[in-house]
Design an enzyme around this catalytic site. Structure first.
Site, short mmCIF file in Angstrom:
data_model
loop_
_atom_site.label_atom_id
_atom_site.label_comp_id
_atom_site.label_asym_id
_atom_site.label_seq_id
_atom_site.Cartn_x
_atom_site.Cartn_y
_atom_site.Cartn_z
N HIS A 180 85.71 -0.92 11.93
CA HIS A 180 87.13 -0.60 12.10
C HIS A 180 87.61 0.29 10.95
CE1 HIS A 180 91.48 -1.24 12.40
NE2 HIS A 180 91.29 -1.68 13.62
N GLU A 182 90.37 0.41 9.31
CA GLU A 182 91.02 -0.30 8.20
C GLU A 182 89.98 -0.95 7.29
OE1 GLU A 182 93.47 -4.33 7.31
OE2 GLU A 182 94.03 -3.30 9.16
N ASN A 319 94.56 -6.23 16.57
CA ASN A 319 95.56 -7.31 16.70
C ASN A 319 95.79 -7.65 18.17
OD1 ASN A 319 98.46 -6.19 17.60
ND2 ASN A 319 97.48 -4.62 16.37
#
Length: 418
Positions: A180, A182, A319
């Site tokens: 990912h 992030e 999320n």
């Protein structure tokens, strides 16, 4: 040691620009129906179909800020001057399509139209909400680019902890997805100092592998192979698991991160004793507040009677995938990017996040009798997409979108008249 120099950064949020940006954002993403639901207890019924909307859903502050900055960057610079963005501003295909259509040039991903090597002195570059790796920042600085930094503040808070760990030669164990954006950005912060190291654990099974190695040792090469692509260069489990600090990708499930923390701490206590734990283990709660609010709101929604749950958002949104995971254990749950995935009451295309694949749900929507549909959406999902999903569901149940919207307008008018 990390360089103190950074690429040139500018603030594009001038009042005259932001007035126009906010008007554009409202035009692109506003939903009359969602606003009505939000103002009326997050429930709505028309005919024999009821909707329950989670109390917290959709755009968070960090996402709104990132979108505003991307829009403002394009307005700040002359139309003839290219404005670049490193990659997806957030994980929603509709938002990224919109930014591309506004004339922002992507440097990676499906919209890629240029490379960092193409950049030169003064070229404006937007850093997405996830942040970017230290080496990319250094490349932008070397090329003299002007940076518009849309990195979420919660992500930067994690970076601060990881950099502190690196400075003090504490290995950061990062609970997240190694692939990912992030987590890649966060991991790179652990290498900003010469002796910094990191290890990314995806789930509790991987956490248990780390705990076993801490307490019992094991096959070093097998361990490194298992975590290939999820460790810093030069990571040695025999050296770099002596002192560890837990951080996380901000969009993980809080309960799982807390369990990762509990298991790692217990392993360190088993190896070194409770009295010595401060020198071998540290933990900071770095789950994003908006992520937690949406998980808490869905948990509350799942405690209420519903027949099925629709989770709306980008399939690469971390999320959102966790919201789908929460629903799957309770009732029929369908993770869809938008209303286009709803073909009919007999066929719905949805994403199985635990298998990372699209599947078809057959006869997913009952057409007769009373039905209550739960709705939630990830932090990168705009309200207009939520509205389209709700209206498509009503249409399949025999209520045209125009009738549904007229009913909420009439109720709103009645409320104002009283």
């Amino acid at each position: 040691m990390p360089s103190a120099e950074k690429p040139k950064r500018i603030n594009v949020r001038r009042p005259d620009i932001m007035e126009k940006v906010k008007a554009e954002v409202v035009t692109h993403y506003r939903s009359e129906l969602v606003e009505y639901l939000r103002a009326n207890g997050s429930t709505f019924a028309y005919g024999d179909t009821g909707i329950r909307l989670a109390k917290e859903f959709g755009f968070c502050y960090g996402v709104e800020r990132a979108i505003d900055l991307a829009y403002a960057a394009r307005r700040h610079f002359p139309r003839e001057q290219p404005v670049y963005i490193l990659g997806e501003i957030i994980h929603n295909p509709h938002v990224n399509d919109q930014i591309r259509d506004m004339g922002v040039t992507f440097l990676s991903g499906s919209h890629k139209a240029a490379d960092i090597d193409d950049l030169g002195e003064g070229d404006p570059v937007v850093i997405p909400a996830f942040g970017t790796e230290v080496k990319v920042n250094e490349m932008l600085k070397a090329r003299g680019c002007t940076v518009i930094d849309a990195t979420c503040g919660d992500v930067m808070s994690v970076w601060k902890r990881v950099r502190q760990n690196a400075r003090e030669q504490v290995t950061s164990i990062i609970h997240g997805k190694a692939w990912h954006e992030e987590t890649k950005a966060t991991s790179s912060q652990a290498k900003a100092y010469e002796n910094g190291h990191y290890l990314v654990v995806f789930d509790l099974d991987e956490t248990d592998s780390v705990c076993r190695y801490i307490t019992r040792g094991g096959d070093r090469e097998a361990f490194l192979k298992k975590f290939e692509g999820a460790t810093s260069d030069g990571f040695d489990p025999d050296k770099h698991l002596e002192a560890i600090g837990l951080a996380n990708q901000t969009t993980m499930l809080r309960g799982e991160t807390e369990e990762v923390q509990r298991r790692l701490r217990a392993a360190m206590v088993e190896k070194n004793g409770e009295d010595a734990i401060a020198g071998h283990f540290r933990y900071f709660d770095t789950i994003c507040g908006a992520t937690q609010d949406r998980q808490d709101a869905l948990r509350d929604l799942l405690s209420r009677p519903m027949d099925l749950l629709l989770v709306v958002g980008g399939y690469n949104s971390s999320n959102t995938s966790h919201l789908a995971e929460m629903g799957e254990g309770k009732l029929p749950t369908y993770f869809i990017k938008d209303a286009s995935e709803i073909e009919s009451a007999e066929r719905l295309n949805h994403f199985l996040q635990h298998k990372q694949e699209m599947v078809i749900a057959e006869n997913w929507l009952p057409l007769e009798g009373e039905l209550t549909v739960g709705i939630t959406a990830g932090a990168s999902c705009p309200n207009n997409l939520i509205e389209e999903v709700i209206l498509k569901t009503y249409e399949l149940r025999g209520a045209p979108a125009s009738e549904v919207l007229d009913s909420i307008r009439a109720e709103s008018a009645d409320g104002m008249a009283q």
